[in-house]
Enzyme design. Structure first.
Site, PDB file in Angstrom:
ATOM      1  N   HIS A 147       0.961  -1.102  -0.170  1.00 47.71           N
ATOM      2  CA  HIS A 147      -0.030  -0.045  -0.031  1.00 47.71           C
ATOM      3  C   HIS A 147       0.854   1.279   0.103  1.00 47.71           C
ATOM      4  CE1 HIS A 147      -3.394   2.634   0.849  1.00 47.71           C
ATOM      5  NE2 HIS A 147      -2.461   3.130   1.503  1.00 47.71           N
ATOM      6  N   LYS A 203      -8.851  -1.859   5.476  1.00 50.49           N
ATOM      7  CA  LYS A 203      -9.070  -2.506   4.145  1.00 50.49           C
ATOM      8  C   LYS A 203      -8.159  -3.542   3.815  1.00 50.49           C
ATOM      9  CE  LYS A 203      -9.247   2.013   2.896  1.00 50.49           C
ATOM     10  NZ  LYS A 203      -9.815   3.284   2.694  1.00 50.49           N
ATOM     11  N   ARG A 209     -14.762  12.602   6.571  1.00 48.95           N
ATOM     12  CA  ARG A 209     -13.707  13.255   7.065  1.00 48.95           C
ATOM     13  C   ARG A 209     -13.222  14.098   5.654  1.00 48.95           C
ATOM     14  NH1 ARG A 209      -9.826   8.334   7.473  1.00 48.95           N
ATOM     15  NH2 ARG A 209      -8.390   9.862   7.638  1.00 48.95           N
ATOM     16  N   ASP A 242     -15.681   2.244   7.015  1.00 46.27           N
ATOM     17  CA  ASP A 242     -14.474   3.181   6.546  1.00 46.27           C
ATOM     18  C   ASP A 242     -14.847   3.910   5.471  1.00 46.27           C
ATOM     19  OD1 ASP A 242     -11.700   4.081   6.334  1.00 46.27           O
ATOM     20  OD2 ASP A 242     -12.038   3.054   4.390  1.00 46.27           O
ATOM     21  N   SER A 274      -8.021   3.588   8.940  1.00 47.58           N
ATOM     22  CA  SER A 274      -8.725   3.343   7.370  1.00 47.58           C
ATOM     23  C   SER A 274      -8.094   2.418   6.730  1.00 47.58           C
ATOM     24  CB  SER A 274      -8.741   4.969   6.996  1.00 47.58           C
ATOM     25  OG  SER A 274      -9.238   4.922   5.642  1.00 47.58           O
TER      26      SER A 274
HETATM   27  N1  URA Z   1      -6.308   6.438   2.356  1.00 46.66           N
HETATM   28  C1  URA Z   1      -7.026   5.841   3.122  1.00 46.66           C
HETATM   29  O1  URA Z   1      -7.714   4.801   2.580  1.00 46.66           O
HETATM   30  N2  URA Z   1      -7.647   6.274   4.069  1.00 46.66           N
HETATM   31  C2  URA Z   1      -7.107   7.527   4.642  1.00 46.66           C
HETATM   32  O2  URA Z   1      -7.706   7.943   5.816  1.00 46.66           O
HETATM   33  C3  URA Z   1      -6.119   8.238   4.025  1.00 46.66           C
HETATM   34  C4  URA Z   1      -6.024   7.635   2.896  1.00 46.66           C
END
Ligand code: URA
Length: 448
Positions: free
Chosen positions: A82, A187, A168, A161, A183
């Protein structure tokens, strides 16, 4: 449970229990807690932070709000990467097939462009016919067959999320380290990974501009992964200038294919090989870093990674001959305009946010999640900080749909590249390696 009591406690610097976070997110995902109360809670977290147990509780609640992959039957390690994002960052397109070609299953779930940063899904969709919206069943079937799949986060993954992230975005509470960590990891942990490598970008083009914030984010995400049995490692990489030459969707696919052929820009190749090394190490398929890197280099030079990419493209609906003749398949911009140096000097800065914003102006990025993107447009960045240029040397090439688009981008890009009499101080391309054991400062590779 009274939501106002919880908001008040967080506002005053207290902590919620794990059960309270679970209940809060369950009711929020079900629509029983209004956005205005969750927005107040997010702002309270922004100012007060969260304790480790709270971050774990929030992550678990968001993870458990949706479906999860179950991949144990693959019988091999499952590793994803990621990145916290940037401009010109096409690493995933090269890394996923490269690591899969080394025998590791790579279930890669990526995001779309938003704001100045690009998104892997938009780049992949610049390939005619390429589908990133596979069902989880189809994704698992492709993993069984090829060992790699490149998809987007489905609605079924961590829906709590999804809702909180959108909120947010609208309430200026995205840049809170505990919320970002929860967050992202909610995932990633839904992918049933045995290992995860994080590319935490740092600099003017990244989410995190300060080293200490990047380190804090890396440590928080590593703790969340390791606690759930997913070996997690982070590299801190430089995003103070765009990565590589190509910035834009189709041109980044083309540059990725050049990298898979063993060419392409040095900085992207170095970041890709460093991340591949870590992925092979967390997968446990290489004895040490030198062996892992040698294996990754071999997958690039032998053509195995390129072949794997070609098979993924075809499996997901793209054209058969893409890797052999990318220009025959990818959209090209009808208008090209070069911005040249007006004097001799050293490149001080190439502003990634200005380049990213010009790409939005050209139609290749998004300011809202619903915007469509034009795959053909973009910016080629011919110089990196530290390079010596003479008057008249090309700095940037604008790839536009129309003359008007090129003119609008050119006026934004007038401040993208700055020159000076002397080179700027060197920056490390890959500055730190973070594991559960601690932080290592890395020697070597500098951007210039
Ligand atoms: N990427 C995400 O998936 N969540 C965040 O809060 C920031 C970047």
């Amino acid at each position: 449970m009274r939501v106002t009591d919880l908001i008040e406690r967080k506002r005053d610097g207290g902590a919620l229990t794990r059960d309270e976070w679970t209940a809060l997110m369950r009711y929020y995902a079900a629509g029983d807690i209004p956005d205005y109360q969750m927005a107040a809670m997010a702002m309270a977290v922004y100012f007060r932070g969260m304790e480790d147990a709270e971050i774990e509780g929030l992550t678990a609640a968001m993870l458990e709000s949706g479906e999860r992959l179950s991949l144990g039957h693959l019988g091999r390690p499952r590793v994803d990467k990621h990145s916290t994002g940037g401009v010109g960052d096409k690493v995933s397109l090269v890394l996923a097939p490269l690591v899969a070609a080394c025998g590791v299953a790579v279930p890669m779930m990526s995001g779309r462009a938003l704001g100045h940063t690009g998104g892997t899904l938009d780049k992949l969709e610049a390939i005619p016919g390429f589908r990133t919206d596979l069902s989880l069943d189809r994704a698992v079937a492709q993993l069984e067959r090829l060992g790699c799949v490149l998809i987007g986060q489905t609605d079924a993954i961590a829906p709590a999320d999804r809702r909180l992230y959108a909120l947010r975005g609208a309430t200026a509470t995205v840049p809170a380290i505990p919320l970002i960590a929860a967050s992202i990891m909610s995932k990633k942990l839904a992918e049933d990974l045995t290992g995860l490598v994080l590319d935490v970008t740092t600099g003017a083009g990244a989410f995190m501009t300060r080293l200490e914030d990047s380190l804090a984010l890396a440590r928080t995400m590593i703790a969340l992964g390791e606690r759930r049995g997913c070996r997690t490692v982070a590299l801190l990489t430089d995003m103070d200038a765009p990565l590589g030459v190509a910035c834009g969707n189709a041109v980044e696919v083309e540059e990725s294919i050049a990298l898979l052929r063993g060419g392409g820009p040095d900085d992207v190749r170095e970041v890709t090989l460093a991340l591949a090394t870590e992925m092979l190490l967390v997968a446990g398929v290489a004895a040490d870093a030198a062996a892992a890197r040698a294996r990754a280099v071999r997958a690039l030079t032998s053509g195995d990674a390129l072949e794997m990419f070609g098979r993924i493209v075809v499996a997901q609906g793209g054209p058969v001959g893409l890797v052999d003749a990318p220009a025959a398949h990818l959209a090209a911009a009808p208008v090209r305009r070069v911005i040249a140096a007006d004097r001799d000097g050293f490149i001080q800065r190439v502003e990634p946010r200005v380049v990213g914003s010009a790409i939005i102006t050209l139609g290749g990025g998004r300011s809202r999640t619903t915007d469509a993107v034009d795959p053909a447009v973009g910016v080629l960045v011919h110089v990196r900080p530290g390079a010596r240029v003479a008057a008249g040397d090309p700095l940037l090439t604008i790839l536009a749909r129309s003359e008007a688009g090129a003119a609008a981008a050119a006026s934004e890009l007038a401040v993208a590249v700055s020159l000076a009499e002397a080179p700027p101080p060197a920056r490390a391309l890959i500055s730190h390696r973070v594991t559960a054991a601690g932080v290592e400062e890395l020697p070597g590779t500098v951007t210039h």
